[in-house]
Design a protein around this motif. Structure first.
Motif, PDB file in Angstrom:
ATOM      1  N   GLN A  96       0.045  -6.948 -10.063  1.00  0.00           N
ATOM      2  CA  GLN A  96      -1.214  -6.300  -9.693  1.00  0.00           C
ATOM      3  C   GLN A  96      -1.368  -6.232  -8.177  1.00  0.00           C
ATOM      4  OE1 GLN A  96      -4.742  -7.311 -11.958  1.00  0.00           O
ATOM      5  NE2 GLN A  96      -3.498  -8.258 -13.561  1.00  0.00           N
ATOM      6  N   TYR A  97      -0.931  -7.256  -7.483  1.00  0.00           N
ATOM      7  CA  TYR A  97      -0.975  -7.224  -6.019  1.00  0.00           C
ATOM      8  C   TYR A  97      -0.003  -6.177  -5.478  1.00  0.00           C
ATOM      9  CZ  TYR A  97      -3.851 -11.443  -5.642  1.00  0.00           C
ATOM     10  OH  TYR A  97      -4.885 -12.346  -5.706  1.00  0.00           O
ATOM     11  N   LEU A  98       1.201  -6.152  -6.025  1.00  0.00           N
ATOM     12  CA  LEU A  98       2.202  -5.189  -5.558  1.00  0.00           C
ATOM     13  C   LEU A  98       1.710  -3.754  -5.738  1.00  0.00           C
ATOM     14  CD1 LEU A  98       5.427  -6.887  -6.941  1.00  0.00           C
ATOM     15  CD2 LEU A  98       4.806  -6.631  -4.529  1.00  0.00           C
ATOM     16  N   ALA A  99       0.978  -3.503  -6.830  1.00  0.00           N
ATOM     17  CA  ALA A  99       0.459  -2.160  -7.079  1.00  0.00           C
ATOM     18  C   ALA A  99      -0.602  -1.756  -6.060  1.00  0.00           C
ATOM     19  CB  ALA A  99      -0.126  -2.090  -8.490  1.00  0.00           C
ATOM     20  N   SER A 100      -1.236  -2.750  -5.410  1.00  0.00           N
ATOM     21  CA  SER A 100      -2.312  -2.453  -4.460  1.00  0.00           C
ATOM     22  C   SER A 100      -1.840  -2.286  -3.028  1.00  0.00           C
ATOM     23  CB  SER A 100      -3.361  -3.576  -4.495  1.00  0.00           C
ATOM     24  OG  SER A 100      -3.991  -3.651  -5.749  1.00  0.00           O
ATOM     25  N   PHE A 101      -0.712  -2.900  -2.689  1.00  0.00           N
ATOM     26  CA  PHE A 101      -0.334  -2.967  -1.276  1.00  0.00           C
ATOM     27  C   PHE A 101      -0.211  -1.602  -0.614  1.00  0.00           C
ATOM     28  CE2 PHE A 101       1.081  -7.476  -1.792  1.00  0.00           C
ATOM     29  CZ  PHE A 101       0.328  -7.975  -0.739  1.00  0.00           C
ATOM     30  N   ASP A 102       0.328  -0.622  -1.319  1.00  0.00           N
ATOM     31  CA  ASP A 102       0.536   0.692  -0.720  1.00  0.00           C
ATOM     32  C   ASP A 102      -0.781   1.390  -0.385  1.00  0.00           C
ATOM     33  OD1 ASP A 102       3.247   0.320  -0.924  1.00  0.00           O
ATOM     34  OD2 ASP A 102       3.446   1.436  -2.802  1.00  0.00           O
TER      35      ASP A 102
END
Length: 359
Positions: free
Chosen positions: A14-20
């Motif tokens: 979920q964090y990785l999906a937000s970083f961009d």
């Protein structure tokens, strides 16, 4: 902020999906005790390196550690990162014991680094719209609140549920931070608590994944109730269960002299806020009036990067929630009312903003 993420388990996705989509933060490195998981998290991400935990903590290109390890490791990883001069942002709960959490804050103050704590869901439009409604007097003066989370248990869906049933897990320390952070955001800090708890089973059976059918031991309470006395005098009643099947209650309800406010699931960033006014004929929608729109996990890192020491998802808030939760458990076993030693300011409200517009 240049972020190094430690822990590449389920929540990391979920964090990785937000970083961009997050301005002011950049993921530069990832680490995990399992190197293959770290490599998988870094794959396809330009400029993101897969390192060992020690390498990541020592890396001069990293200024902030995102700590997504299991709860029992939160304080240890935070302290190691702080000793290396890094800011830290920890997944919930802030630590397992109140003492551990306090040690993290003391170390951070001495080192002059920032400390943040999940959950940052309270920065979304759901909780923040409810906050705006309360501040505008929509329900008059708040009197009481209820916070209810009922599920038959995470082992039914999680392939590796062991830590949910050890100290630092259970329904209160696992799910309670969402509700405690929301209640403090809505109603202010807690002054004292009274608790009761039970454990219906000593063994749980994993329901999915490669370990389906395997039994795991339970060493923490799995149904917890508490009454929280806020410094304002408002009374919040908390029900957190890994034992019960379902509920028709709103996740959070705030009862005031002029109405009742229904607050959406604090494990989500958005959701409908409704109000039942005194003399009204039913629930009415409340227009969205605050919060980061379309937010995802990691918005707290953006807030931290922009606001610095004034960050809303702060370590102080995480520590206050941790102390409250551990005090509820202590009260449940001692039968005594427990006073809360820590005080945290009610976090500043979030104006309605689409953070993606800045990317």
């Amino acid at each position: 902020m240049r972020i190094g993420m430690i822990g590449c388990g389920v929540i990391s996705q979920q964090y990785l999906a937000s970083f961009d989509q997050l301005p002011d933060v950049q993921l530069v490195a990832v680490a995990d005790l399992d190197p293959a998981r770290a490599a998988a998290a870094a794959e396809g991400r330009e400029g993101v390196r897969a390192l060992s935990v020690d390498e990541l903590i020592a890396d001069p290109a990293v200024d902030t550690i995102l700590n997504l390890t299991i709860p029992a490791a939160h304080a240890d990883v935070d302290l190691r990162a702080i000793a290396a001069g890094k800011n830290v942002y920890s997944e919930k709960p802030f630590a397992v014991t109140t003492k551990e959490g306090a040690e993290v804050l003391v170390a951070a103050l001495a080192a002059g680094v920032l400390v943040g704590s999940a959950p940052d869901t309270v920065l979304g439009t759901g909780t923040q719209t409810a906050r705006a409604a309360i501040d505008e007097g929509l329900i008059g003066s708040p009197i009481a609140a209820t916070a209810t989370m009922v599920t038959p248990g995470h082992e039914r869906w999680h392939p590796q549920p062991d830590f949910y049933y050890t100290p630092g897990g259970g329904p209160l320390l696992d799910m309670g931070p969402y509700y405690l952070h929301a209640l403090v955001t809505l109603l202010g800090p807690v002054a004292s608590v009274i608790g009761a708890a039970s454990r219906t089973r000593d063994v749980r059976t994993i329901g999915s994944g490669p370990r389906a059918g395997e039994s795991i031991p339970v060493s923490t309470d799995t149904h917890v109730t508490g009454v929280l006395v806020h410094e304002s005098g408002v009374l919040s009643t908390l029900v957190m269960s890994f034992d019960a099947v379902a509920t028709s209650a709103h996740p959070i309800e705030i009862h005031g002299t002029e109405g009742t406010l229904a607050v959406p699931d604090p494990n989500r960033f958005s959701g409908d806020v409704t109000v039942h006014r005194l003399g009204g004929e039913g629930w009415e929608p409340v227009p969205t009036a605050g919060g980061y729109e379309e937010a995802g996990r990691g918005i707290g890192l953006h807030d931290m990067a922009v606001r610095g020491p004034e960050l809303r998802a702060s370590g102080e808030l995480g520590q206050h929630a941790l102390e409250v939760m551990n005090a509820v458990l202590e009260s449940a076993h001692s039968g005594a009312r427990i006073e809360i030693a820590s005080h945290v300011a009610r976090p500043e409200a979030v104006a309605l903003e689409d953070v993606r517009a800045a990317t």
